[in-house]
Design a protein around this motif. Structure first.
Motif, PDB file in Angstrom:
ATOM      1  N   SER A  46      -2.519  -7.621  -1.722  1.00 41.47           N
ATOM      2  CA  SER A  46      -2.407  -6.228  -1.289  1.00 41.47           C
ATOM      3  C   SER A  46      -1.662  -6.164   0.034  1.00 41.47           C
ATOM      4  N   HIS A  47      -1.001  -5.026   0.255  1.00 37.42           N
ATOM      5  CA  HIS A  47      -0.282  -4.785   1.507  1.00 37.42           C
ATOM      6  C   HIS A  47      -0.385  -3.299   1.824  1.00 37.42           C
ATOM      7  N   HIS A  48      -0.843  -2.989   3.031  1.00 38.80           N
ATOM      8  CA  HIS A  48      -0.983  -1.597   3.448  1.00 38.80           C
ATOM      9  C   HIS A  48      -0.370  -1.441   4.827  1.00 38.80           C
ATOM     10  N   SER A  49       0.594  -0.533   4.920  1.00 35.64           N
ATOM     11  CA  SER A  49       1.241  -0.236   6.197  1.00 35.64           C
ATOM     12  C   SER A  49       1.554   1.252   6.234  1.00 35.64           C
ATOM     13  N   HIS A  53       1.902   1.323   0.638  1.00 30.68           N
ATOM     14  CA  HIS A  53       0.638   0.823   0.094  1.00 30.68           C
ATOM     15  C   HIS A  53       0.981   0.125  -1.215  1.00 30.68           C
ATOM     16  N   GLU A  55      -0.497  -2.893  -4.127  1.00 27.70           N
ATOM     17  CA  GLU A  55      -1.501  -3.836  -4.626  1.00 27.70           C
ATOM     18  C   GLU A  55      -0.961  -4.482  -5.895  1.00 27.70           C
ATOM     19  N   HIS A  76       1.661   1.015  -6.441  1.00 35.24           N
ATOM     20  CA  HIS A  76       2.215   1.299  -5.118  1.00 35.24           C
ATOM     21  C   HIS A  76       2.367   2.795  -4.882  1.00 35.24           C
ATOM     22  N   GLY A  79       3.210   5.047   2.069  1.00 34.66           N
ATOM     23  CA  GLY A  79       2.092   4.956   3.002  1.00 34.66           C
ATOM     24  C   GLY A  79       1.888   6.182   3.856  1.00 34.66           C
ATOM     25  N   ARG A  86       0.222   7.395  -7.048  1.00 36.53           N
ATOM     26  CA  ARG A  86       0.247   5.959  -7.256  1.00 36.53           C
ATOM     27  C   ARG A  86       1.045   5.666  -8.519  1.00 36.53           C
TER      28      ARG A  86
END
Length: 251
Positions: A46-49, A53, A55, A76, A79, A86
């Motif tokens: 996962s990456h959230h910035s 976003h 996953e 995705h 963000g 999504r």
């Protein structure tokens, strides 16, 4: 992400319906997925910035031939906008999913790592297959009920419609049954020739007068030309499961 009560068939249908690119999956992959018996899903990375976003989920399926097949789902959204929808993408190759994840960040060089973002290392296919095929906890001892068990055995054998049902030797052995226990071992709905069909596997375990045990394995299904209910009976579980597989090519 994964409902433990959701059937594999429903899970797969939901996955394919929501993916924007499901039509890109090879026909051979979709055909193999039609034989899925069980599944396991896990968050791979996962990456959230502020800008992204993202996953990545790993969905592994146990197929009827004993092999495993993995789908990689990329989820995705932008963000900055909390209301941004999504989006779901689906890949049958980890490398393709990795490239798609990199594309979201703009380039391969500035993309967040695909599989090393504070998440535990995902299990390999062999390990996942082992989990799916692992034996359940040892069941409690059977509680036999003395309830006209010899007659129950006769009725089970009488309603069997398969030509290879247990013969007279088994019937003679079951005349000594004085108690029995019924367990539902398997149940599933699936499509056979484009029609819905249900399958249920029961074990009828019998306790005999000499203290020994024996079983009948009953398959109840509606995979018949007119959809009517049919009963088949076999001497062992492997033969019963093989009969279900032959009936459906799926279950």
């Amino acid at each position: 992400m994964s409902d433990p009560c959701e059937t594999t068939e429903h899970h797969l249908d939901r996955l394919l319906r929501r993916a924007l690119n499901s039509f890109d999956l090879p026909d051979s992959t979709v055909d193999r997925l039609g034989t899925a018996l069980a599944h396991s899903s896990s968050l791979h990375s996962s990456h959230h910035s502020s800008a992204l976003h993202r996953e990545t989920y790993r969905h592994t399926y146990l197929l009827a031939d004993g092999s495993a097949l993995t789908l990689w789902e990329l989820v995705h959204s932008g963000g900055r906008d909390v209301h941004s929808p999504r989006r779901h993408e689906l890949y049958d190759d980890e490398g393709d999913a990795r490239i798609a994840a990199s594309r979201l960040a703009g380039s391969l060089s500035d993309s967040p790592a695909f599989g090393d973002e504070g998440m535990p290392e995902a299990p390999g296919d062999l390990e996942m297959l082992t989990v799916l095929m692992s034996a359940p906890p040892t069941p409690l001892p059977r509680t036999y009920a003395p309830d006209n068990s010899a007659d129950h055995a006769r009725r089970v054998l009488r309603r069997a419609e398969n030509a290879d049902r247990p013969g007279e030797e088994k019937a003679r052995l079951l005349r000594a049954a004085f108690a029995h226990h019924i367990t539902q071992v398997f149940g599933r709905q699936c499509d056979v020739d484009g029609r819905p069909a249900g399958f249920t596997l029961y074990e009828h375990a019998f306790l005999l007068l000499d203290g020994s045990e024996t079983s009948l394995w009953e398959v109840e299904h509606t995979a018949t030309p007119d959809g009517r209910h049919m009963c088949e009976v076999y001497e062992d579980e492997d033969t019963a499961r093989a009969a279900m597989e032959n009936r459906t090519r799926i279950c």
